[in-house]
Design an enzyme around this catalytic site. Sequence first.
Site, short mmCIF file in Angstrom:
data_model
loop_
_atom_site.label_atom_id
_atom_site.label_comp_id
_atom_site.label_asym_id
_atom_site.label_seq_id
_atom_site.Cartn_x
_atom_site.Cartn_y
_atom_site.Cartn_z
N GLU A 98 29.21 50.15 41.10
CA GLU A 98 28.76 50.09 39.72
C GLU A 98 28.79 51.45 39.05
OE1 GLU A 98 28.77 47.52 38.31
OE2 GLU A 98 28.45 46.00 39.84
N HIS B 115 36.69 47.24 38.04
CA HIS B 115 36.22 46.60 39.28
C HIS B 115 37.33 45.85 40.02
CE1 HIS B 115 31.97 47.28 39.58
NE2 HIS B 115 31.64 46.65 38.48
N GLY C 240 25.78 40.46 31.63
CA GLY C 240 26.68 40.72 30.51
C GLY C 240 28.08 40.22 30.81
N ALA C 241 28.52 40.47 32.03
CA ALA C 241 29.86 40.08 32.44
C ALA C 241 29.92 40.19 33.95
CB ALA C 241 30.91 40.98 31.81
N MET C 242 30.92 39.56 34.55
CA MET C 242 31.03 39.58 36.01
C MET C 242 32.50 39.67 36.40
SD MET C 242 29.74 39.46 39.01
CE MET C 242 30.84 39.54 40.42
N GLU C 243 32.75 40.58 37.36
CA GLU C 243 34.12 40.96 37.69
C GLU C 243 34.80 40.07 38.72
OE1 GLU C 243 31.33 42.70 38.53
OE2 GLU C 243 31.48 43.51 40.55
N ASN C 244 34.57 38.76 38.69
CA ASN C 244 35.29 37.89 39.63
C ASN C 244 36.78 38.24 39.57
OD1 ASN C 244 32.83 36.18 39.69
ND2 ASN C 244 33.49 35.75 37.61
N HIS D 14 34.96 48.14 32.08
CA HIS D 14 34.13 48.15 33.29
C HIS D 14 34.58 47.06 34.26
CE1 HIS D 14 30.08 48.70 35.32
NE2 HIS D 14 30.39 47.50 35.74
N GLU D 15 34.74 45.85 33.76
CA GLU D 15 35.10 44.74 34.65
C GLU D 15 36.51 44.93 35.21
OE1 GLU D 15 32.60 43.07 35.44
OE2 GLU D 15 31.37 43.68 33.75
#
Length: 969
Positions: free
Chosen positions: A391, A372, A332-336, A368-369
């Site tokens: 998570e 993180h 869905g998404a990624m917290e780079n 959420h991201e």
Amino acid sequence: MAVSKVTVIVLVVLSLCAIVATGLLVYFFAGRYGDDDPVDVTNTTPTPPTTTPPSEVTDVRLPVHLHPTLYNIKILAKFDQENDYPLHGEATIDLACDSPGSNVTLHAKNLNVTSATVTTAEGTELAVSDRTYDPERDFFIAMLDEDLEAGKTYRIRMEYRGRLQRDLVGYYLSQYDEGDSTRNLAVTKFQPTDARKAFPCFDEPDFKANFSVSLGRPNGTNWVALSNMNSTGITGDTSEPGYVWESFETSVPMSTYLVAFAVSEFAADGANVSLAEGEIPFKVWARPEMIEFTQKAMEHGPAILKYFEEYFDIPYPLPKMDMIALPDFASGAMENWGLVTYREEYLLYQWNQTSAATLTRIVYIIAHELAHMWFGDLVTPVWWNDLWLNEGFASYVMYLGSERVEPNWSWMDQFVFSDLQDVLYLDSLENSHSISVEVNNPNQISQIFDRISYAKGASVIRMMSHFLTEKIFKKGVSDYLKAFQYDNAVQDDLWQYLEWAVGNATKPALPTLSALPGTVKDIMDSWTLFTGYPVVNATREGQTVTFQQKRFLLNPGASEKLTTLWYIPLNVIGSSNSTDDFDSTGAMAWLEKTGESVALGLPSEDEDWYLVNLQQTGYYRVNYDDGNWEALRAALAADHTVIPTINRAGLLDDALSLARAGLLDYRVALNLTGYLGSEKAYIPWAATIRNFNYIRGMIETTGTYDHYKAYILSLLRHVMTPGFNFPTLEEVPKDGNYTDVTGVMYETLIWTTACEMGEESCVDVTADLFKKWKDNYDESKPDEPTLNPSMKALVYCQGVREGGEDAWEFIYKHYNLTNYASERTLVLQAMACTNISKLLDRYLDLLLGEGGAIQRQDVSRAFAYIAANPHGRLDAFKFVRDNWDYLQATFGVGTAAFGRFITPFSSFNTETELALLEFLKDAHSNELGSAERAMEQTIESVQINIRWIGDNIDVVTDWLKMKNSVEVL
Ligand SMILES: *[C@@H]1O[C@H](CO)[C@@H](O)[C@H](O)[C@H]1NC(C)=O
Ligand SMILES: *[C@@H]1O[C@H](CO)[C@@H](O)[C@H](O)[C@H]1NC(C)=O
Ligand SMILES: *[C@@H]1O[C@H](CO)[C@@H](O)[C@H](O)[C@H]1NC(C)=O
């Protein structure tokens, strides 16, 4: 990772209703909850599971004699189709030697290292005697003639060749259409173990280092390169015709999985945002055609980032924030860190295209991201076994961040339904895994991006914040983050800091009426190291309520031999308490690991009823004595508002689940649902429908189904009174500022349920709307809005279900014409709504399409929709059986997606179907890869279904018949 797994994976439900209604990304699993998560499963026989396939290497960890301190990465992705998108790279890594060794070992995958030189700090070259590659561990090994010495520093420089990946992980190629042309972009997704596909590196989270990145990108003003840090501009390097090199500031210390690059022709919307330590640029990127839809993200993103600065009491550590909406993205998404990547669907908002449920998801995924950036990026777990901490934490505080920007959207109601109750549903199998779990190889790692890590993690953290009080909880978390910033930690470190926060709190600040029964670690270990959760049995005598615990399991035969015990915070309220008292969520008493019972007193002897687990903050179910169940039923029927929304949903969910597990008479549970005709809140209905969908999955092909429909319709008739009209486009707020977002979800759920049950007014209005849409469709303007976006899924599904081949062909054409990711998702759901087998088979064939008839990111999801349809289920099974090798090769490695081809069969409920699954498992027992747990879980679920039918179908049928005859009178 990505939230989306949170969501994407999530879900539940089986019916379209639920789908539409839950607001989650749903994978629709027929007849049951589904998910790609664990529900676990087990054999009914006591044999312990034996499998770790012998082929799997377990020790895949890097040797620890060296650690990296600084990477210089220079990487060029060429958009050169003829040569299959080559990747040229140079990686120079500064190394510190911690103990002697005569090799440099690091990760690389799908890369050809063409040169490798090792030098000392003074620049003297050390002879490399051999370069080897260990494909089982993804190790690149440079053997040296001499020993590296502890305490000294070295440097390895490697040149390598690779290709842009096509499978959405590593540094990969994504494509989209703009006008008549196809555009390319290159972007990364590394978590958990795919940085090694982009550059050679120490690809374990504990090897933090600084990164200095330089990206090759096509020469042209429309091209932009992004990475974690700010650009320092174009270098003078002109060695590659047609390309320029753009460099970035050296990063703060971070883990490899958080490194990110993006090279695209995207446009940005942005502003300078003032944060604790000054202004930073905050931008949202999208393909140029979509750029006007970044407003919501720009409105909420900066406010959420500020909120978390306050919440954690630590300034945001990077000099910028970019969020980018990608046409293809695996999760869905990624917290780079500093460059967060999203599916378009979860970042871009258009008032007349995006449903209210998707809008809430956009808000909480952003939250959420951004959470993180601290919890995960600044402080990172030492190893993936503590993934849940990352998570689970982000999955809880995302609701707090969301509440800051949209204070009236009932976020905790949404949490309780979408996360807590969802995962209680899944965590009831004998073999459900513990939150904290040993993982070694990439397949095992990717399997734990599941609902247990996210939703159960979030639920036990929420429980903790209530028994510690939010003030102590926040203090401990903030101190922990400060102590381990730019470093790694394990869960015990967090418990330690929380323990100190408890000790430091002055007594009156401890709200809990009862002292903690052990250390924070003792208590939390009982929730994180053990599998499953308890049911608390409450019985009342006069003024006294006595509590006892036992593990809750769906399989009635399983429980006797399992003896796990928990530290359980308890609270109770009586009917004479005021509604405000429901907010006193501290622990009044504890059940302990001794297994002894405990008692609490009620305010008076004449309480009509009592209720345990206020606001459902505890991660457990409650079973009451018969008298109290009856009293609660009567209270709900008389005036349900005396019990707050969350607890109403909790009572329904507990009762129906207890009945399903054989711990409560089904009639008692079903009787509770009688008041729903006057229920106007979303989650009590949604919780009931989720449980009913299970029953529906078991009886849909039997005569009982008519009685089932009649009962639900009788409830709906009370809700769908005059004035309850089908929502129109005109009702949608143009600024997206919904005053009552769960109210919209409620309407959607009610209408969807009505259509599914065959309610005429719904069938007619949706048929009419679909026909109008189809008749006025203009292929040059495929996205002309006519429908309320929150009702589209229902209208499309009904249209396809009732409209035959013609409607199906029409909507598939729309899939190829629409420019919107969210619209494609709706079409994928709708295409699975047909009852025509031939079309479902065609749909399955599309999933195999080369060149992406269905986008790769959506294949497992589309499959789950098809398998959820009873008319498609068996063909879906054959599809998996016949295409096993292809699916395994395409989805089986390094992602959790493969399991999604198995879990939809959790709705099988006959011995024949069970045999099919077992046969499939035996045929592939050594190559289940990341689907290993999913297979076990699915088989256990089917065994439980078969037993459910034997145990319950008569009593449920009789109850429904009785109800309906009363209703007719
Ligand atoms: C590389 O050196 C380390 C440290 O001495 C050792 O543990 C490891 O086995 C070596 N690897 C190889 C392939 O020799
Ligand atoms: C890597 O080397 C192998 C074997 O020589 C070759 O087949 C492959 O095409 C190479 N890959 C790249 C990206 O150069
Ligand atoms: C990039 O394009 C500009 C304008 O056409 C040109 O002046 C410049 O030399 C090009 N740079 C490279 C490295 O090709």
